[in-house]
Scaffold this motif. Structure first.
Motif, PDB file in Angstrom:
ATOM      1  N   THR A 151       0.823  -1.201   0.000  1.00 51.57           N
ATOM      2  CA  THR A 151       0.000   0.000   0.000  1.00 51.57           C
ATOM      3  C   THR A 151       0.859   1.253   0.000  1.00 51.57           C
ATOM      4  O   THR A 151       0.353   2.353   0.118  1.00 51.57           O
ATOM      5  CB  THR A 151      -0.925   0.012   1.225  1.00 51.57           C
ATOM      6  N   PRO A 188      -3.794  -0.517  -4.875  1.00 46.44           N
ATOM      7  CA  PRO A 188      -2.825   0.016  -3.917  1.00 46.44           C
ATOM      8  C   PRO A 188      -2.790   1.546  -3.902  1.00 46.44           C
ATOM      9  O   PRO A 188      -2.544   2.160  -2.860  1.00 46.44           O
ATOM     10  CB  PRO A 188      -1.485  -0.562  -4.407  1.00 46.44           C
ATOM     11  N   PHE A 221      -5.567   2.634  -1.683  1.00 46.41           N
ATOM     12  CA  PHE A 221      -5.271   2.395  -0.282  1.00 46.41           C
ATOM     13  C   PHE A 221      -4.161   3.310   0.229  1.00 46.41           C
ATOM     14  O   PHE A 221      -4.152   3.694   1.400  1.00 46.41           O
ATOM     15  CB  PHE A 221      -4.888   0.927  -0.080  1.00 46.41           C
ATOM     16  N   MET A 228      -6.977   5.879   2.251  1.00 45.93           N
ATOM     17  CA  MET A 228      -7.308   4.838   3.217  1.00 45.93           C
ATOM     18  C   MET A 228      -8.418   5.261   4.175  1.00 45.93           C
ATOM     19  O   MET A 228      -9.332   4.480   4.486  1.00 45.93           O
ATOM     20  CB  MET A 228      -6.068   4.425   4.003  1.00 45.93           C
ATOM     21  N   GLU A 272      -6.042  -4.054   4.380  1.00 48.48           N
ATOM     22  CA  GLU A 272      -4.872  -3.880   3.526  1.00 48.48           C
ATOM     23  C   GLU A 272      -4.528  -5.147   2.751  1.00 48.48           C
ATOM     24  O   GLU A 272      -3.695  -5.107   1.831  1.00 48.48           O
ATOM     25  CB  GLU A 272      -3.666  -3.427   4.354  1.00 48.48           C
TER      26      GLU A 272
END
Length: 213
Positions: A3, A112, A115, A119, A194
């Motif tokens: 991430t 990714p 994230f 997030m 995650e």
């Protein structure tokens, strides 16, 4: 998948966002601003206790403008700006890749990135989805109305087939099933948030291999 993305990859995805038509970028910006205010109010007051009128007032728009961007209050949680970005990234994949390979590469970049840069919003939306029954139901409707249709469109373009082709429809639904499987795994506490990009990629690889169980 990590991430924490290298700067060149984040820059590349930012550039792809910038290549969207100006009108689409403006719509995404306004939609995101409304969503940010909505998520903040849901956190402060609760989902059921927050009205569309309160969200509109906080975003300095009219309720009618709210409904131009989000047909229902549930949509302000389940809708995000990533479907059109996914479509643009998917379309840009090399023609020699199979549809699933192209999609894995697309999501290998995009998930990714989401994230790494978003997030807090992702977690807030996921928490609301798991705790508000109406949101859970609307999430799956949104996958059908948004993600499924976009997948059909791009898959048809890449393969030279019609969007009405039943094989295209079946593959798009299979990909939606992969996404839903990962979502349920997170909701059931089987994976951490995650870990979802890796799980989605694993499931897509399993799909392409024909599920050799």
């Amino acid at each position: 998948m990590s991430t924490s993305l290298p700067e060149h990859l984040i820059d590349r995805l930012d550039q792809r966002l910038e290549r969207l038509p100006l009108r689409e970028r403006k719509k995404l910006k306004t939609r995101r601003a409304i969503q940010d205010h909505a998520l903040r109010l849901f956190g402060e007051r609760g989902y059921d206790e927050t009205t569309v009128e309160q969200i509109a007032e906080a975003a300095e728009i009219s309720p009618s403008t709210f409904f131009r961007y989000f047909p229902t209050k549930e949509d302000v949680v389940v809708t995000d700006e990533y479907d059109p970005i996914m479509a643009e990234v998917f379309r840009s994949q090399p023609a020699e890749l199979t549809p699933i390979q192209a999609l894995r590469t697309t999501l290998g970049d995009l998930l990714p990135y989401m994230f790494a840069t978003d997030m807090e919003v992702v977690m807030t939306r996921m928490r609301l989805t798991t705790t508000v029954p109406a949101l859970r139901a609307r999430t799956f409707e949104s996958l059908r109305e948004g993600t499924h249709l976009i997948l059909k469109e791009v898959l048809a373009e890449r393969t030279g087939r019609s969007q009405d082709d039943l094989d295209i429809d079946a593959l798009a639904w299979a990909v939606v099933g992969v996404l839903m499987s990962a979502m349920y795994a997170w909701m059931d506490g089987k994976v951490q948030i995650e870990e979802m990009p890796d799980l989605i990629d694993h499931n897509l690889e399993l799909l392409e291999s024909g599920f050799p169980l």
